[in-house]
Design an enzyme around this catalytic site. Structure first.
Site, PDB file in Angstrom:
ATOM      1  CG  HIS A 121       1.072  -1.062   4.358  1.00 27.98           C
ATOM      2  ND1 HIS A 121       0.996  -0.237   5.392  1.00 27.98           N
ATOM      3  CD2 HIS A 121       0.636  -0.547   3.260  1.00 27.98           C
ATOM      4  CE1 HIS A 121       1.042   0.986   4.822  1.00 27.98           C
ATOM      5  NE2 HIS A 121       0.768   0.895   3.535  1.00 27.98           N
ATOM      6  CG  HIS A 157       2.808  -1.362  -2.876  1.00 39.97           C
ATOM      7  ND1 HIS A 157       3.324   0.066  -2.539  1.00 39.97           N
ATOM      8  CD2 HIS A 157       1.718  -1.510  -2.538  1.00 39.97           C
ATOM      9  CE1 HIS A 157       2.066   0.628  -1.885  1.00 39.97           C
ATOM     10  NE2 HIS A 157       1.229  -0.392  -1.758  1.00 39.97           N
ATOM     11  CG  ASN A 196      -5.479  -0.313   1.211  1.00 38.32           C
ATOM     12  OD1 ASN A 196      -4.613  -0.587   2.112  1.00 38.32           O
ATOM     13  ND2 ASN A 196      -5.359   0.653   0.465  1.00 38.32           N
ATOM     14  N   GLY A 228       5.880   3.030   6.798  1.00 37.05           N
ATOM     15  CA  GLY A 228       5.251   4.272   7.440  1.00 37.05           C
ATOM     16  C   GLY A 228       6.004   5.633   7.022  1.00 37.05           C
TER      17      GLY A 228
END
Length: 396
Positions: free
Chosen positions: A304, A163, A246, A307
């Site tokens: 994604h 990531h 994004n 959270g």
């Protein structure tokens, strides 16, 4: 389950008041929007927000880490014969983590450096400087919640998951175009404000081209990490799942062409797969979008990650680490959780502890009508920027 929803303004999960306020404020200037169940407050636009515009794009909506996303690869290695500690040693040796780090092994001849979109920058000096940054940082992983993880699936196959985004190149690109959008010089100091760029204007066209370049650059970096590590592990890649979260895309929704900005949201069109990571001590998943009314209302988007439920400052106290007595998270809290899960951690900080995130399954449940889960991935090793190290079964 969707906790709050209208056809035009679907809100998944139970966002806090400030997140909802941000969402509705940005939505006033968009055609349509949706808020994912992992949403939390961001800069101008909430993380987990999805906004659709007619022929316009929001640089602040896309954000600074253009093309941030996830990639996961399945290896022909079984958990029973895999040496996790040795693999983590290799990751630490081969991959650079942290702000401003350079990758001495980066492929300087990658095709991305000959792409025509470099002409989208305002002059050759800016383009040359950005290209130099991009060459140096290709395949490096940043700080914060960016990671390289090792997992096993339900069949005990090993997976690598990563990531991160476009690094300093993406940040400087976002900052520069935000300045230009407000009539300032490329390198001026700035404050974040929402400006919608019309794609029929030269500035809108240039930003969209530069954004796409940064998105492909982020892809190239994640691919380099995954393929480099697979080779270092003497493994063959059996499957790949890759996505930005994004970014802005040209898409058709209900017969209308729209520019869809996703900030911390994964595209999930029917049949499209995505890799979504949980916290360092939680599961991650390989999922696929499905056709449903809720999917349409979400603009074919999903979460994604899990959270955040705790800010970085709250988690670790003073952000410079000078007053850790006020931190809500203590090192033993991370150790106890990872010891229980059998996860070995290299790096990581108090602000990335499992306790500062929601549980991924809880978040996924709000999107159950929009996705199918293909694989549940259980973490066995995590490498992040940071000083801490927690190795299970080595402490009394």
């Amino acid at each position: 389950m969707v906790s709050q929803s209208t056809e035009e303004k679907p809100v998944f999960g139970q966002p806090d008041e400030n997140t909802l306020k941000q969402f509705h404020d940005v939505l006033m200037r968009a055609e349509r929007g949706a808020l994912m169940a992992d949403a939390h407050v961001g800069y101008i636009m909430p993380i987990g927000g999805v906004m659709a515009y007619q022929n316009k794009v929001s640089p602040v909506g896309v954000g600074f880490d253009i093309g941030c996303g996830n990639m996961a690869v399945k290896l022909d290695k079984a958990l029973s014969s895999f040496d996790t500690s040795a693999a983590l040693d290799i990751i630490e040796e081969r991959i650079q983590f942290g702000v401003g780090k350079q990758n001495p092994d980066a492929p300087s001849d990658h095709p991305i450096f000959d792409a025509p979109e470099w002409d989208a920058f305002p002059n050759k000096k800016v383009a040359s400087s950005l290209k130099q940054t991009a060459r140096e940082q290709l395949g490096t992983v940043g700080s914060g919640n960016h990671y390289v993880d090792l997992f096993h699936d339900e069949d005990d196959h090993i997976w690598i998951g990563v990531h991160f985004g476009s690094r300093g190149f993406g940040y400087k690109t976002a900052r520069g175009f935000m300045n230009l959008s407000r009539g300032k010089d490329w390198n001026a100091s700035f404050e974040q404000k929402e400006v919608l760029l019309d794609l029929d204007t030269p500035l809108g066209q240039d930003y969209f081209a530069a954004m796409n370049l940064a998105g492909r650059y982020a892809y190239a970096g994640r691919e380099w990490v995954c393929h480099t590590l697979a080779e270092a592990f003497d493994a063959t890649i059996l499957d790949e799942v890759h996505n930005n979260h994004n970014f802005a895309w040209k898409e058709e929704h209900d017969g209308q062409e729209l520019i869809v900005v996703r900030k911390g949201a994964t595209p999930a069109f029917p049949g499209q797969r995505g890799f979504v990571g949980g916290s360092m001590g939680d599961i991650s998943v390989i999922l696929e979008g499905v056709e449903s009314e809720q999917s349409k209302r979400s603009l074919f988007s999903t979460i994604h990650g899990a959270g955040r439920v705790m800010s970085r400052t709250q988690a670790k106290g003073d952000y410079r680490g000078r007053n850790l007595s006020k931190s809500a998270i203590k090192p033993n809290m991370i150790y106890d959780r990872l010891q229980e899960q059998g996860v070995e951690l290299r790096g990581g900080g108090l602000d990335e502890a499992p306790q500062v995130y929601r549980q991924l399954n809880d978040v996924l449940n709000y999107h159950q009508d929009t996705i199918n889960i293909h694989h549940y991935l259980n973490p066995i090793g995590v490498v992040m920027d940071g000083p801490e190290q927690f190795i299970p079964n080595t402490m009394i």
